[in-house]
Design a protein around this motif. Structure first.
Motif, mmCIF file in Angstrom:
data_model
loop_
_atom_site.group_PDB
_atom_site.id
_atom_site.type_symbol
_atom_site.label_atom_id
_atom_site.label_comp_id
_atom_site.label_asym_id
_atom_site.label_seq_id
_atom_site.Cartn_x
_atom_site.Cartn_y
_atom_site.Cartn_z
ATOM 1 N N TYR A 16 1.393 -0.293 -11.324
ATOM 2 C CA TYR A 16 0.809 0.125 -10.041
ATOM 3 C C TYR A 16 1.357 -0.740 -8.903
ATOM 4 C CZ TYR A 16 -2.625 1.391 -6.515
ATOM 5 O OH TYR A 16 -3.241 1.821 -5.362
ATOM 6 N N GLY A 17 1.447 -2.045 -9.138
ATOM 7 C CA GLY A 17 1.996 -2.931 -8.112
ATOM 8 C C GLY A 17 3.423 -2.570 -7.739
ATOM 9 N N ALA A 18 4.233 -2.237 -8.740
ATOM 10 C CA ALA A 18 5.621 -1.843 -8.456
ATOM 11 C C ALA A 18 5.666 -0.544 -7.654
ATOM 12 C CB ALA A 18 6.392 -1.686 -9.766
ATOM 13 N N LEU A 19 4.830 0.414 -8.046
ATOM 14 C CA LEU A 19 4.812 1.694 -7.330
ATOM 15 C C LEU A 19 4.358 1.529 -5.883
ATOM 16 C CD1 LEU A 19 3.323 3.981 -10.129
ATOM 17 C CD2 LEU A 19 5.673 3.997 -9.252
ATOM 18 N N VAL A 20 3.314 0.738 -5.667
ATOM 19 C CA VAL A 20 2.808 0.550 -4.296
ATOM 20 C C VAL A 20 3.772 -0.293 -3.470
ATOM 21 C CG1 VAL A 20 0.927 -0.405 -2.901
ATOM 22 C CG2 VAL A 20 0.404 0.928 -4.950
ATOM 23 N N THR A 21 4.479 -1.232 -4.108
ATOM 24 C CA THR A 21 5.489 -1.989 -3.374
ATOM 25 C C THR A 21 6.539 -1.030 -2.816
ATOM 26 O OG1 THR A 21 5.159 -3.985 -4.693
ATOM 27 C CG2 THR A 21 7.256 -3.785 -3.550
ATOM 28 N N ALA A 22 6.929 -0.063 -3.634
ATOM 29 C CA ALA A 22 7.931 0.919 -3.209
ATOM 30 C C ALA A 22 7.349 1.964 -2.263
ATOM 31 C CB ALA A 22 8.533 1.602 -4.432
ATOM 32 N N ARG A 23 6.090 2.365 -2.510
ATOM 33 C CA ARG A 23 5.458 3.422 -1.710
ATOM 34 C C ARG A 23 4.035 3.009 -1.336
ATOM 35 N NH1 ARG A 23 5.574 9.121 -3.335
ATOM 36 N NH2 ARG A 23 5.117 9.224 -1.134
ATOM 37 N N PRO A 24 3.869 2.217 -0.276
ATOM 38 C CA PRO A 24 2.548 1.732 0.113
ATOM 39 C C PRO A 24 1.522 2.841 0.359
ATOM 40 C CG PRO A 24 4.242 0.542 1.307
ATOM 41 C CD PRO A 24 4.930 1.664 0.566
ATOM 42 N N ALA A 25 1.976 4.038 0.621
ATOM 43 C CA ALA A 25 1.040 5.151 0.850
ATOM 44 C C ALA A 25 0.162 5.407 -0.372
ATOM 45 C CB ALA A 25 1.808 6.417 1.210
ATOM 46 N N LEU A 26 0.632 5.034 -1.571
ATOM 47 C CA LEU A 26 -0.163 5.235 -2.785
ATOM 48 C C LEU A 26 -1.469 4.433 -2.748
ATOM 49 C CD1 LEU A 26 2.684 5.115 -5.442
ATOM 50 C CD2 LEU A 26 1.414 7.139 -4.663
ATOM 51 N N LEU A 27 -1.484 3.357 -1.998
ATOM 52 C CA LEU A 27 -2.703 2.574 -1.798
ATOM 53 C C LEU A 27 -3.345 2.884 -0.450
ATOM 54 C CD1 LEU A 27 -4.714 0.360 -2.595
ATOM 55 C CD2 LEU A 27 -3.055 -1.331 -1.782
ATOM 56 N N ALA A 28 -2.521 3.106 0.555
ATOM 57 C CA ALA A 28 -3.044 3.322 1.909
ATOM 58 C C ALA A 28 -3.885 4.592 2.011
ATOM 59 C CB ALA A 28 -1.888 3.382 2.913
ATOM 60 N N ARG A 29 -3.425 5.667 1.413
ATOM 61 C CA ARG A 29 -4.153 6.947 1.548
ATOM 62 C C ARG A 29 -5.544 6.896 0.938
ATOM 63 N NH1 ARG A 29 1.278 9.538 1.227
ATOM 64 N NH2 ARG A 29 1.709 10.034 3.402
#
Length: 122
Positions: A16-29
């Motif tokens: 999850y950390g790797a994905l959000v590092t690449a695409r912060p929208a995955l956490l922001a939304r």
């Protein structure tokens, strides 16, 4: 200590950390940190990436640390990070998303505590 559970939490956290590092929208939304049109402001992306990188690093530590003090320490850092997110970030979020975000943060911390306290069946 239930090592397989802690390894699973660590691996999931790292991915999850790797994905959000690449695409912060995955956490922001899901956290309600977007503009009314659903875009993620650049400043928000900039602030979320270090949190995601922290999750990646701590997750990798949990997934790979030797069983014993190293794994307990990595897990304690994970718990402190999750509770810190709940205590420090939670109150700043919109009321509509706050319960969900707090549940996720506290839930992951609780799962890590469970992994530390549980005994693995043999």
């Amino acid at each position: 200590m239930h090592t397989p559970l802690l390894r699973a939490v660590g691996t999931t956290t790292a991915v999850y950390g790797a994905l959000v590092t690449a695409r912060p929208a995955l956490l922001a939304r899901p956290s309600g940190l977007t503009t009314p049109d659903g875009a993620v402001p650049r400043d928000t992306e900039t602030c979320l990436r270090p949190l995601a990188w922290r999750d990646l690093a701590v997750g990798l530590a949990m997934a790979t640390a030797p069983e014993g003090p190293a794994l307990r320490t990595a897990t304690a850092v994970r718990i402190a990070s999750d509770l810190g997110d709940a205590l420090l970030l939670g109150p700043t979020l919109d009321h509509a998303v706050r319960p969900k975000v707090l549940a996720v943060s506290v839930g992951w911390a609780a799962l890590s505590v469970l992994g530390l306290c549980a005994r693995r069946a043999r």
